[in-house]
Every structure is written in structure tokens, then in C-alpha cells.
Design a protein around this motif. Structure first.
Motif, PDB file in Angstrom:
ATOM      1  N   VAL A  39     -66.891 -83.216  27.258  1.00 23.65           N
ATOM      2  CA  VAL A  39     -65.812 -82.545  27.986  1.00 23.65           C
ATOM      3  C   VAL A  39     -65.497 -83.318  29.259  1.00 23.65           C
ATOM      4  O   VAL A  39     -66.349 -83.468  30.137  1.00 23.65           O
ATOM      5  N   GLU A  40     -64.285 -83.832  29.339  1.00 24.68           N
ATOM      6  CA  GLU A  40     -63.840 -84.536  30.541  1.00 24.68           C
ATOM      7  C   GLU A  40     -63.229 -83.575  31.554  1.00 24.68           C
ATOM      8  O   GLU A  40     -63.352 -83.761  32.752  1.00 24.68           O
ATOM      9  N   ALA A  41     -62.546 -82.555  31.045  1.00 18.89           N
ATOM     10  CA  ALA A  41     -61.910 -81.559  31.909  1.00 18.89           C
ATOM     11  C   ALA A  41     -61.742 -80.279  31.102  1.00 18.89           C
ATOM     12  O   ALA A  41     -61.706 -80.314  29.875  1.00 18.89           O
ATOM     13  N   ALA A  42     -61.656 -79.155  31.786  1.00 15.78           N
ATOM     14  CA  ALA A  42     -61.481 -77.872  31.102  1.00 15.78           C
ATOM     15  C   ALA A  42     -60.626 -76.956  31.958  1.00 15.78           C
ATOM     16  O   ALA A  42     -61.069 -75.927  32.447  1.00 15.78           O
ATOM     17  N   ARG A  43     -59.369 -77.342  32.129  1.00 10.84           N
ATOM     18  CA  ARG A  43     -58.482 -76.518  32.947  1.00 10.84           C
ATOM     19  C   ARG A  43     -58.049 -75.278  32.180  1.00 10.84           C
ATOM     20  O   ARG A  43     -58.197 -75.190  30.961  1.00 10.84           O
ATOM     21  N   ASP A  44     -57.524 -74.322  32.896  1.00 15.08           N
ATOM     22  CA  ASP A  44     -57.065 -73.070  32.290  1.00 15.08           C
ATOM     23  C   ASP A  44     -55.779 -73.348  31.508  1.00 15.08           C
ATOM     24  O   ASP A  44     -54.751 -73.690  32.078  1.00 15.08           O
ATOM     25  N   LEU A  45     -55.839 -73.186  30.188  1.00 15.89           N
ATOM     26  CA  LEU A  45     -54.705 -73.503  29.328  1.00 15.89           C
ATOM     27  C   LEU A  45     -53.901 -72.283  28.911  1.00 15.89           C
ATOM     28  O   LEU A  45     -52.952 -72.395  28.137  1.00 15.89           O
ATOM     29  N   GLY A  46     -54.284 -71.105  29.409  1.00 13.83           N
ATOM     30  CA  GLY A  46     -53.527 -69.901  29.108  1.00 13.83           C
ATOM     31  C   GLY A  46     -53.804 -69.353  27.725  1.00 13.83           C
ATOM     32  O   GLY A  46     -54.587 -69.920  26.953  1.00 13.83           O
ATOM     33  N   PRO A  47     -53.146 -68.242  27.372  1.00 15.85           N
ATOM     34  CA  PRO A  47     -53.422 -67.558  26.100  1.00 15.85           C
ATOM     35  C   PRO A  47     -53.146 -68.405  24.860  1.00 15.85           C
ATOM     36  O   PRO A  47     -53.825 -68.252  23.843  1.00 15.85           O
ATOM     37  N   ASP A  48     -52.136 -69.294  24.933  1.00 15.62           N
ATOM     38  CA  ASP A  48     -51.799 -70.080  23.738  1.00 15.62           C
ATOM     39  C   ASP A  48     -52.585 -71.383  23.661  1.00 15.62           C
ATOM     40  O   ASP A  48     -52.452 -72.145  22.706  1.00 15.62           O
ATOM     41  N   GLY A  49     -53.417 -71.677  24.687  1.00 11.41           N
ATOM     42  CA  GLY A  49     -54.215 -72.890  24.664  1.00 11.41           C
ATOM     43  C   GLY A  49     -53.430 -74.166  24.869  1.00 11.41           C
ATOM     44  O   GLY A  49     -53.915 -75.263  24.576  1.00 11.41           O
ATOM     45  N   MET A  50     -52.222 -74.050  25.404  1.00 11.53           N
ATOM     46  CA  MET A  50     -51.360 -75.217  25.575  1.00 11.53           C
ATOM     47  C   MET A  50     -51.127 -75.586  27.039  1.00 11.53           C
ATOM     48  O   MET A  50     -50.597 -76.643  27.335  1.00 11.53           O
ATOM     49  N   GLY A  51     -51.493 -74.701  27.962  1.00 14.25           N
ATOM     50  CA  GLY A  51     -51.315 -75.007  29.370  1.00 14.25           C
ATOM     51  C   GLY A  51     -49.868 -75.220  29.775  1.00 14.25           C
ATOM     52  O   GLY A  51     -49.567 -76.038  30.654  1.00 14.25           O
ATOM     53  N   GLY A  52     -48.945 -74.498  29.135  1.00 13.81           N
ATOM     54  CA  GLY A  52     -47.531 -74.608  29.488  1.00 13.81           C
ATOM     55  C   GLY A  52     -46.810 -75.755  28.813  1.00 13.81           C
ATOM     56  O   GLY A  52     -45.607 -75.941  29.030  1.00 13.81           O
ATOM     57  N   ARG A  53     -47.514 -76.521  27.985  1.00 19.30           N
ATOM     58  CA  ARG A  53     -46.874 -77.653  27.303  1.00 19.30           C
ATOM     59  C   ARG A  53     -46.494 -77.261  25.873  1.00 19.30           C
ATOM     60  O   ARG A  53     -46.986 -76.274  25.332  1.00 19.30           O
TER      61      ARG A  53
END
Length: 374
Positions: A80-94
Motif C-alpha cells: 500500500v503506497e497510499a490509502a486516501r478516502d475514496l468515498g462510497p463508490d471507491g473512486m474518490g470523485g473520479r
């Protein structure tokens, strides 16, 4: 030196032979004071015991594909390099459709036990922040000129915990079993994808996203999925994708398929469970909120309550007390278009072992062929 490679196995056997020959050759020839002779003999006996245990470990590890590397075994490596909050859809707004292609370099698999034709790559997940190896096997029709304009469905293969990404290809011999069946038309051709699931030292991720710790869900359902579509003639619609897992991987397959009907059409779960806490090292099982939210029965009931039962087909197999009841629980709450097929395995079939799961490979892929289309 790889834990699963032939060099390590041959080295272990050689050391075991030396360990048994040494006492026979030197026991009565050791000189010096009695204390030193006793110590030398004790060390030879300990050496023999350690080498014998090592050979047994190597045989068990190779048969079950538990640990790939020393880091996996010792719990000293993280993917794991990073684990930012990606939201409910797991996409982080992308959005996937706006992401550039992730073209990869592939090489032949580094372990002959997975069989011919398996290739691998090292993937850095742009969304999940996870990096790890991914193994790919293409069906015999893939390079047939008659199929040059055809896309293929994909089955993502998940091992138990601890487990290697190579377990399905090595221990379960999935490609070896399916190749002749696909050539004879008994099983529909599909691309097999086996990604790393052992991402954190000493922990089963439960295939969930945990901000600040790991985004295992997004690694499997977003990054790996996109990479396959970008590099191969793979279908990109939900009807082209399925998951298959055993033990902890069965839990993941069911959970991910129900949670993401926009990404997967079907899932196979062999000897799995619904409550993640049944795996003592599960991160999801240790968190009260995640324990509920990642239980496939909760996911199914919540979707039903919202009036949106997932368009997901599940095939759940297991013996009594080892996956069968989990399937019955899911079938109880299934509302169309959700379907749950439950197959009971005899308690005398072999227990919670790769032998049991290996024997089911032809049957589960025949079932998957009825659910998937490119």
C-alpha cells in the motif's frame, strides 16, 4: 530466493540430507571436553530438526500457495503506497471513462508451477494506491484468427488467507483444467486474472476500503479491472465480468459482486462465509461498523430495502459448517434479479483444502459460462 521456487526447495532438501549425514559421519569423531562434544551433538540434532521442519513447510506452502515471498511469510512487507478516502463508490470523485489507459509490460510468470501461457505484470493502482503483481491467462481462442475481432469475458480469481495470487493457477490448476475444456467447447472461453490480495503484513483486508490503511476493494474492482480492459480484448460491461474465490476469497467474491453490480454479473464462492469476523485476522471483522457493512447478507438486504436488488448471480458451494449455511442465508434474502445457486459438498470430500476446490473447477466454470457474455 523465492519461497515457492525450485531453487529454495532443492536447497531445503540438500540441507536436510546434510543434516542427517552429519551425525552419522561425525558423532563418534567429535573431540574435546565432554561439554563441547555434547554441545556439538546437540547442535547437529537441532540442525536436523530445523531442516526437516523447513522441508515440510516448503511442501505444504507449495501445495497450498500460502506465501509467495519472505515478506509475506514474515509480515514485513506492505503493498500500500497510499490509502486516501475514496468515498462510497471507491473512486474518490473520479470516473473510469475519463482516466487515461494504463498500458502494462507483461512477462512470463516467474513460477513454472502455474503452467504454460501465464503472464504477469507489476501494477501500480492509480485509484487505490495499491501496488502488486497480477497474473493473466488467455484462453486458447484468444490468438485464433477466427476470434481476432472478438472480446472475451473475464473471471477474477481470489485466494484464501493467507494466500498467493498464484494459488488458482498453481494449486487448483485452473488453466490446466480449462484449456482442453475450452478447446472442445465444453466451457466458454474466458480470460483469467489473478491479482495479489495479500496487501498488508499479518492482516486479511477483507477486500474493503479503509481510509488511511488500505483500499483493497478499489484495487480489485477498479484498478485491476481497468488494467485488463486497457491491455486485452476484454469486455468492459458488467455482463463480461465475474469473481471466483475460495475461503476468505469466497467472502470477497460474494461481497464485491453484490456491492458492485455495475462492475460484475456473477460470483462463485467455495467454502466461504458471510461474517468477516470468522477470519480472525480480518480488518473488516475487527471493526464493528465494517463487520456489518461488508457482510454480503447486509449488502443484499440493504439493496432490497432500497428497491434495488442487485442483478447478480451467485454460485455458493460448501460442506455443512463450511460454506453451505452461508449460501442458504444468501438464498433466503435473494429477490429477482438476484439469484443464488447453492451446492452442498460432502463432508467427506476432503475438508477445507485445495483438493476440494480444485475438483470443482470444471463445474463452476461451466456455470459461469451460462452467466457471462463478452
Amino acid at each position: 530466493m523465492s519461497l515457492t521456487g525450485t531453487p529454495f526447495f532443492l536447497t531445503s532438501v540438500t540441507l536436510l540430507i546434510v543434516a542427517f549425514v552429519l551425525p552419522l559421519a561425525l558423532w563418534g569423531r567429535i573431540a574435546g571436553p565432554p561439554l563441547m562434544r555434547g554441545l556439538a551433538r546437540l547442535l547437529m540434532l537441532l540442525f536436523a530438526q530445523v531442516t526437516a521442519i523447513t522441508v515440510v513447510f516448503v511442501l505444504v506452502n507449495n501445495a497450498n500457495s500460502l506465501y509467495d515471498t519472505w515478506d509475506d511469510l514474515l509480515g514485513t512487507g506492505s503493498h500500500v503506497e497510499a490509502a486516501r478516502d475514496l468515498g462510497p463508490d471507491g473512486m474518490g470523485g473520479r470516473q473510469i471513462k475519463h482516466e487515461p489507459k494504463q498500458l502494462q509490460q507483461f512477462r512470463p510468470a516467474d513460477d513454472p508451477r502455474v503452467g504454460p501461457g501465464v503472464r504477469m505484470t507489476d501494477l501500480k493502482g492509480r485509484i487505490s494506491g495499491v501496488q502488486g503483481e497480477v497474473y493473466v491467462w488467455l484462453p486458447p481462442q484468444y490468438d485464433d484468427p477466427a476470434y481476432r475481432n472478438q472480446k472475451f469475458p473475464v473471471v477474477e480469481l481470489l485466494p484464501g488467507y493467507p494466500g498467493s495470487a498464484k494459488s488458482w493457477l498453481g494449486s487448483l490448476r485452473v488453466a490446466e483444467q480449462l484449456r482442453p475444456l475450452m478447446q472442445r467447447g465444453q466451457v466458454k472461453p474466458a480470460i483469467l486474472v489473478a491479482p495479489r490480495t495479500n496487501l498488508l503484513p499479518g492482516a486479511d483486508t477483507g477486500c474493503v476500503n479503509i481510509p488511511g490503511k488500505v483500499n483493497a476493494d478499489s484495487w480489485l474492482t477498479v484498478d485491476v479491472r481497468k488494467m485488463i480492459v486497457d491491455n486485452f480484448r476484454a469486455g468492459d460491461k458488467p455482463d463480461s465480468w465475474a469473481l471466483a474465490g475460495y475461503s476468505a476469497g469466497a467472502h470477497c467474491a460474494t461481497k464485491l459482486a453484490l456491492a458492485h453490480p455495475d462492475r460484475y454479473r456473477a460470483a462463485v464462492a467455495m467454502s466461504g462465509y458471510n461474517d468477516p469476523a470468522l477470519e480472525r485476522d480480518s480488518l473488516a471483522g475487527k471493526d464493528p461498523k465494517l463487520r456489518v457493512e461488508s457482510n454480503p447478507i447486509h449488502i443484499l438486504k440493504a439493496a432490497n430495502a432500497a428497491g434495488k436488488p442487485p442483478r447478480t448471480a451467485l454460485y455458493v458451494s460448501g460442506a455443512a459448517g463450511d460454506g453451505y449455511q452461508a449460501g442458504l442465508g444468501l438464498r433466503q434474502f435473494a429477490q429477482l434479479p438476484t439469484t443464488v445457486t447453492v451446492q452442498q459438498i460432502s463432508s467427506g470430500a476432503g475438508g477445507h483444502t485445495t483438493v476440494v476446490w480444485k475438483n470443482q473447477v470444471p463445474q463452476i466454470f461451466q456455470w459461469l459460462g451460462t452467466q457471462l457474455r463478452a
